[in-house]
Design an enzyme around this catalytic site. Structure first.
Site, PDB file in Angstrom:
ATOM      1  N   GLN A 103     -14.453  94.451 -18.256  1.00  0.00           N
ATOM      2  CA  GLN A 103     -13.526  95.065 -19.218  1.00  0.00           C
ATOM      3  C   GLN A 103     -13.716  94.409 -20.595  1.00  0.00           C
ATOM      4  O   GLN A 103     -13.415  93.230 -20.786  1.00  0.00           O
ATOM      5  CB  GLN A 103     -12.080  94.903 -18.759  1.00  0.00           C
ATOM      6  CG  GLN A 103     -11.140  95.735 -19.622  1.00  0.00           C
ATOM      7  CD  GLN A 103      -9.699  95.615 -19.208  1.00  0.00           C
ATOM      8  OE1 GLN A 103      -9.182  94.509 -19.052  1.00  0.00           O
ATOM      9  NE2 GLN A 103      -9.018  96.749 -19.041  1.00  0.00           N
ATOM     10  N   TYR A 173      -3.375  96.622 -26.684  1.00  0.00           N
ATOM     11  CA  TYR A 173      -4.419  95.835 -27.350  1.00  0.00           C
ATOM     12  C   TYR A 173      -5.111  96.689 -28.418  1.00  0.00           C
ATOM     13  O   TYR A 173      -4.756  97.848 -28.623  1.00  0.00           O
ATOM     14  CB  TYR A 173      -5.403  95.292 -26.302  1.00  0.00           C
ATOM     15  CG  TYR A 173      -4.761  94.238 -25.421  1.00  0.00           C
ATOM     16  CD1 TYR A 173      -4.233  93.076 -25.981  1.00  0.00           C
ATOM     17  CD2 TYR A 173      -4.662  94.414 -24.043  1.00  0.00           C
ATOM     18  CE1 TYR A 173      -3.623  92.108 -25.184  1.00  0.00           C
ATOM     19  CE2 TYR A 173      -4.049  93.454 -23.247  1.00  0.00           C
ATOM     20  CZ  TYR A 173      -3.537  92.295 -23.817  1.00  0.00           C
ATOM     21  OH  TYR A 173      -2.935  91.348 -23.042  1.00  0.00           O
ATOM     22  N   GLY A 319      -3.777  96.026  -7.755  1.00  0.00           N
ATOM     23  CA  GLY A 319      -3.854  94.823  -8.579  1.00  0.00           C
ATOM     24  C   GLY A 319      -3.281  93.628  -7.854  1.00  0.00           C
ATOM     25  O   GLY A 319      -3.976  92.878  -7.163  1.00  0.00           O
ATOM     26  N   CYS A 343       2.494  92.481  -1.376  1.00  0.00           N
ATOM     27  CA  CYS A 343       2.906  91.939  -2.680  1.00  0.00           C
ATOM     28  C   CYS A 343       4.381  92.261  -2.917  1.00  0.00           C
ATOM     29  O   CYS A 343       4.843  93.364  -2.639  1.00  0.00           O
ATOM     30  CB  CYS A 343       2.047  92.588  -3.758  1.00  0.00           C
ATOM     31  SG  CYS A 343       2.670  92.330  -5.429  1.00  0.00           S
ATOM     32  N   CYS A 350       1.795  85.265 -11.031  1.00  0.00           N
ATOM     33  CA  CYS A 350       0.715  85.929 -11.776  1.00  0.00           C
ATOM     34  C   CYS A 350       1.116  86.177 -13.220  1.00  0.00           C
ATOM     35  O   CYS A 350       1.026  85.287 -14.058  1.00  0.00           O
ATOM     36  CB  CYS A 350       0.242  87.182 -11.047  1.00  0.00           C
ATOM     37  SG  CYS A 350       1.499  88.435 -10.729  1.00  0.00           S
ATOM     38  N   CYS A 363      -0.194  82.990  -6.908  1.00  0.00           N
ATOM     39  CA  CYS A 363       0.631  84.013  -6.273  1.00  0.00           C
ATOM     40  C   CYS A 363       1.759  83.313  -5.538  1.00  0.00           C
ATOM     41  O   CYS A 363       1.510  82.342  -4.809  1.00  0.00           O
ATOM     42  CB  CYS A 363      -0.197  84.843  -5.296  1.00  0.00           C
ATOM     43  SG  CYS A 363       0.821  86.018  -4.386  1.00  0.00           S
ATOM     44  N   GLN A 421      17.569  80.557   1.312  1.00  0.00           N
ATOM     45  CA  GLN A 421      18.272  81.434   0.365  1.00  0.00           C
ATOM     46  C   GLN A 421      17.637  82.815   0.258  1.00  0.00           C
ATOM     47  O   GLN A 421      18.297  83.762  -0.158  1.00  0.00           O
ATOM     48  CB  GLN A 421      18.258  80.784  -1.016  1.00  0.00           C
ATOM     49  CG  GLN A 421      19.137  79.586  -1.104  1.00  0.00           C
ATOM     50  CD  GLN A 421      19.298  79.171  -2.559  1.00  0.00           C
ATOM     51  OE1 GLN A 421      19.599  79.975  -3.413  1.00  0.00           O
ATOM     52  NE2 GLN A 421      19.072  77.912  -2.819  1.00  0.00           N
TER      53      GLN A 421
END
Ligand SMILES: Cc1cc2nc3c(=O)[nH]c(=O)nc-3n(C[C@H](O)[C@H](O)[C@H](O)COP(=O)(O)O)c2cc1C
Length: 645
Positions: A103, A173, A319, A343, A350, A363, A421
């Protein structure tokens, strides 16, 4: 019908044949070396992800220009010194049978580092959405330089062995800044209506195509919906995307929102359903014939398969699922998807660690992520008899990791169930996946032989008698006692009692403590129809940051539900039907109040440490027992204590 047949079907993007439709989308890691070259840690992280079997990997934001880097450590492709590392990346991925594109990125005004240095550029001198500082408006020379830099980056990518490139025109961006009226107010040929604002991207695309030749795949990542008031819409993108394809774009990655959008929507929080965003990919498919990638909260390959089958998208990007459990595809293919750890979209390890803490990627529920170089494969040299005291996230992770390394583990939990908790947190709206995670972790630990003794409070005598070889103390926190007149009245209860459903709430509720537990209790009550809820918080502002995705959602829901939040507010007395509070040094009586809920938090509890010291037993303290913090710290410390045994 063969299961996953759509997801596992190969697909061609220009000359690149991808073995299946699973994409690992770009995710910045900041694991690179300080000078932006690829590090051993980056390679190890990437290798572990690719082992999961995604057909296509999109390498994280990689700077095409030194003034476009989000930080000095961001991976770069603007000089030849980056090439050896980049070649290692492509070799690593190709050896495992996947394809990789890189990318190409320029941050424009969304880089605090460049803003502070005074080197940030953007279409117009309008302040950054995230960092609020103004960049310098680009001249035509700047525009030409950056277009050339994208071309240079693409040529280097090809030389380094990447199977293609992706232009990052999403998330606010530089390329996306040209698309947005919130960043582009230019009067020249690069400003104006949406198609004119797309001109810069088109020129970048033309340059990249000219430099890499006809056979090389070029993907463009777009935020199909800018998701900011007055910003561009999917319908605008339906005008732009056919023009991009006409100019040589081979694939569209249909993302969503910018880093300035509310709730960090680009990395959507747990409130958003799996695949919530795939309709935007479909909108792109309506207007172009090139492959389109859908993204957004995907965790389940079978669901992704359905999305492809019904034509929502051609490929699906997973992702954060690649961070939580890179083996999700492998598990599904091999027929045991139940082993996958889903997830939680918590963003703790992250995105928020990167954005707020300047940290490297981790993570919260997978301690291996980002720490592959120190993650021990096991087994340990000697198998030890280990006690883990406390069954919250830290204790459970410690027990699982210790057992995975071959130790004999007994876990003690004083409550009737493990989870600490998190059990209660899981009762709050949208948070049931947390409960599922605890159940899964418990099962996995038991499968590895961990003996779990619930309802057992470990005492000093037990330790003296049994003398375990090593102890991991994960006893969490103890409720902070609230010494206020009226504390023992029958309408005063604890937040956990409410969340567990053990106390039916009254009608006029005051919650003492406006931290996460207080707010989630309010959320729980509002979801059950309570419409008179006040939170009294001692601090001057909320300890739950709106900057975090979950925090933002929580604040908005409570506001919408009409919950009142009082800050700098100290409760000093509780009566049968009223509460006395000092707000900004002024005493006030709140009435009517027929339910007081205590959510004043916990404080570390490591009381057994003295006995462990006295007996000279090897021990480590982890999680809230050290200091009250989040899941990500508890699991990390739990894992590291086990790795050190
Ligand atoms: C830690 C992190 C870093 C990210 N970095 C990038 C990036 O470099 N480039 C990009 O286009 N998107 C980036 N994203 C967005 C992801 O590619 C993806 O679109 C997003 O996480 C939503 O997908 P998911 O719900 O499957 O996680 C990042 C997301 C996370 C969580």
């Amino acid at each position: 019908m063969k299961r996953l047949e759509h997801l596992l079907a190969p697909i061609k993007v220009r000359n690149m044949v991808i073995a299946n439709r699973v994409v690992m989308p770009p995710m910045g890691t900041f694991l690179g070396n300080d000078d932006g070259t690829v590090s051993e840690a980056s390679l190890a992280y990437l290798k572990r992800r690719v082992m999961g079997g995604a057909g296509l990997i999109v390498q994280e934001i990689t700077a095409i220009h030194p003034d476009g880097a989000a930080s000095p450590a961001q991976l770069g492709i603007y000089e030849d010194r980056f090439m050896p590392g980049l070649r290692q990346v492509t070799k690593t991925v190709h050896e495992l049978g996947s394809k990789i594109i890189v990318q190409l990125h320029h941050a424009g005004r969304e880089s605090q580092y460049q803003l502070q240095k005074g080197t940030a550029v953007a279409p117009s001198a309008i302040p950054s959405m995230v960092f609020k500082q103004a960049p310098r408006e680009m001249t035509e020379d700047d525009i030409r330089d950056i277009i050339t830099a994208f071309g240079d980056g693409a040529v280097r990518a090809r030389e380094a062995g990447y199977d293609g490139v992706e232009l990052h025109a999403a998330h606010g961006y530089l390329l996306a800044q040209f698309l947005s009226v919130h960043a582009n107010q230019r009067q020249d040929q690069y400003g104006g209506d949406i198609v004119r604002r797309a001109r810069f991207i088109i020129e970048v695309l033309e340059e990249v195509r000219r430099r890499v030749g006809d056979d090389y795949p070029i993907s463009i990542r777009l935020s199909v919906d800018e998701w900011i008031k007055g910003g561009y819409t999917p319908e605008d993108m339906q005008l732009v995307v056919p023009v991009l394809v006409k100019h040589g774009c081979d694939m569209i990655s249909a993302s969503f929102g910018t880093h300035g959008s509310p709730a960090g929507i680009t990395q959507a929080p747990i409130e958003y359903e799996q695949g919530f965003n795939v309709g935007l990919a479909r909108k792109m498919k309506e207007v172009v014939d090139v492959p389109v990638v859908g993204v957004g909260r995907f965790t389940d390959p079978f669901f992704a398969d359905e999305c492809i089958a019904r034509g929502d998208a051609d490929l699906i990007a997973f992702g954060r699922q690649h961070l939580a459990d890179p083996d999700f595809l492998k598990n599904a293919r091999e027929g045991h998807p139940e082993d996958t750890i889903e997830c939680l979209a918590c963003n703790q390890g992250c995105f928020e660690r990167l954005l707020i803490e300047n940290g490297t990627i981790r993570c919260a529920i997978n301690p291996e992520t980002g720490q592959e170089l120190i993650y021990p494969a096991g087994p340990a040299e000697t198998s030890r008899k280990v006690w883990v005291i406390g069954g919250g996230p830290g204790g459970l992770t410690a027990a699982y990791e210790a057992a995975r390394l071959g130790h004999k583990v007994i876990l003690f939990e004083k409550e009737s169930e493990v989870g600490g908790q998190v059990r209660y947190a899981a009762m709050a709206p949208n948070k049931d996946p947390y409960g599922k995670w605890i159940n899964g972790l418990t099962k996995r630990a038991e499968k590895l032989g961990v003996k779990i003794n619930t309802g057992t409070e470990v005492t000093g005598d037990m330790i003296r008698q049994e003398q375990p070889e090593a102890v991991i103390l994960a006893t969490g926190g103890k409720q902070v006692p609230l010494e206020i007149d009226g504390r023992n009245l029958s309408h005063v209860t604890d937040a956990y009692e409410i969340l567990a459903g053990r106390t039916a709430p009254g009608k006029h509720i005051l919650i003492v403590g406006g931290g996460l537990v207080g707010m989630e209790t309010a959320d729980y009550l509002a979801a059950r129809g309570c419409n008179d809820i006040t939170l009294a918080e001692q601090l001057r502002r909320s300890p739950v940051l709106k900057l975090t995705s979950h925090g933002y959602m929580l604040h908005s829901r409570l506001k919408k539900a009409g919950c009142k939040m009082l800050f700098n507010a100290r409760v000093t007395g509780i009566d049968k039907d009223a509460v006395t509070v000092i707000i900004d040094d002024q005493e006030q009586i709140l009435a009517p109040v027929d339910q007081v809920v205590i959510a004043t938090g916990t404080r570390s509890n490591a009381e057994l440490e003295n006995v462990l010291k006295e007996m000279a037993i090897d021990y480590k303290i982890v999680g809230d027992a050290v200091e009250v913090r989040r899941i990500v710290e508890a699991t990390d410390e739990g894992a590291k204590a086990a790795w050190a045994l």
